[in-house]
Enzyme design. Structure first.
Site: not given
Length: 333
Positions: A129, A154
């Site tokens: 990501s 995350y």
């Protein structure tokens, strides 16, 4: 040749599975169909795949964070290549349910690496990501940049996924490619993403909550461009020749940004949504949220050089396409 796609009921996973099926490949998809967002949308994506390619597509409900369940699923299968796109997504949700990220993104990653190792897969492609860049203020973000300061759990799990993959590539000489996705949007997207949230609010006549007083920019990347980048990387595994790859690896492990190489003002995206919906937005400006970043901007020179990746969809074209699908899916006149 059979390929395994994890997160096959997800946004990116379902599109990648469809593209693989469209070019005549056999695909086995797995997903745990959790309730992070409405499972009905996930099931609709699976039904779309079955309707288009029922004979070539197999789906099983499997939680890859559960080692025993994954091993039981994998026992009768042999996969030539694996595209691991399943994960617990979302920056803000990680503030309230961190355990979900540990199970899916950490345990899940190691379970999938073990599956790839023991199945003899020729290439393991996995989702990272753009969140790994954290608060980096040097734009555009380059894969060579240090990513040692994640500002959300995350992001920390995604950076950990890259490190675990590097160790497996080094120890077992397994070809691997990690893909740092930048703000993916388009038909069959995710309800927790800003474009969906804003479009829904516009049709319902509710204010749009805009953070950091609207002073934000994103590298919005249309789903078709994401899919073309994933398939290009899947078809070109990194060679084990001891030379450094993008991101500085000397193992058969490459890391790439997949973005549009354009950093767009958030309020310009809102303006395009207003045009596409025919609705005027009422704006509720809010301060910056914890774990969020002000700007994202992908340097895609590495994937351009190694795989010829060239994104072709601007938000001027992509936003109306998303709104058109949103209206059809929700039966909005």
């Amino acid at each position: 040749m059979t390929l395994l796609v994890t997160g096959a009921a997800g946004f990116i996973g379902s599109h990648v599975a469809m593209a693989l099926l469209d070019r005549g490949q056999q695909v086995v998809g797995i997903d745990n169909l959790n309730d992070y967002y409405d499972p009905a949308l996930k099931l609709a994506r699976i039904e779309r795949l079955k309707a288009a390619h029922g004979n070539a597509f197999t789906f099983e409900t499997v939680d890859f964070g559960d080692q025993q369940a994954l091993e039981q699923f994998a026992r009768p299968h042999r996969f030539d290549r694996i595209v691991h796109l399943g994960a617990q997504a979302g920056v803000r949700y990680s503030l309230v349910n961190p355990q979900a990220y540990v199970r899916s993104n950490l345990m899940g990653q190691i379970n999938m690496l073990e599956l790839a190792r023991h199945s003899g897969a020729s290439h393991f492609v996995y989702a990272s990501s753009s969140s790994v860049y954290g608060g980096n203020d040097s734009l555009p973000f380059r894969v060579e940049d240090r990513v040692d300061h994640p500002i959300s759990l995350y992001a920390a799990t995604k950076k950990s996924d890259e490190l675990m993959s590097e160790s497996y590539a080094h120890l077992f000489r397994m070809p691997m490619t990690g893909l740092r996705f930048f703000t993916v949007y388009g038909p069959w997207g995710r309800p927790d993403m800003a474009m969906w949230i804003f479009t829904k609010a516009l049709y319902e006549g509710r204010p749009l909550s805009i953070f950091n007083q609207g002073d934000m920019r994103r590298d919005f990347t249309y789903i078709d461009d994401i899919v073309s980048g994933v398939l290009a990387c899947l078809d070109g595994p990194p060679a084990d020749n001891g030379e450094a790859k993008a991101g500085g690896s000397s193992s058969p492990h490459a890391i790439y940004n997949i973005g549009n190489h354009r950093s767009e003002e958030l309020m310009r995206m809102v303006g395009l949504l207003e045009q596409a919906t025919g609705r005027k937005a009422e704006i509720d400006f809010q301060p910056m949220q914890a774990g969020d970043v002000k700007d994202t901007f992908a340097d895609i020179s590495a994937i351009q050089r190694d795989h010829g990746f060239e994104p072709s969809t601007t938000i001027d074209d992509g936003v109306p396409k998303f709104v058109e699908w949103f209206k059809a899916y929700h039966r909005i006149d």
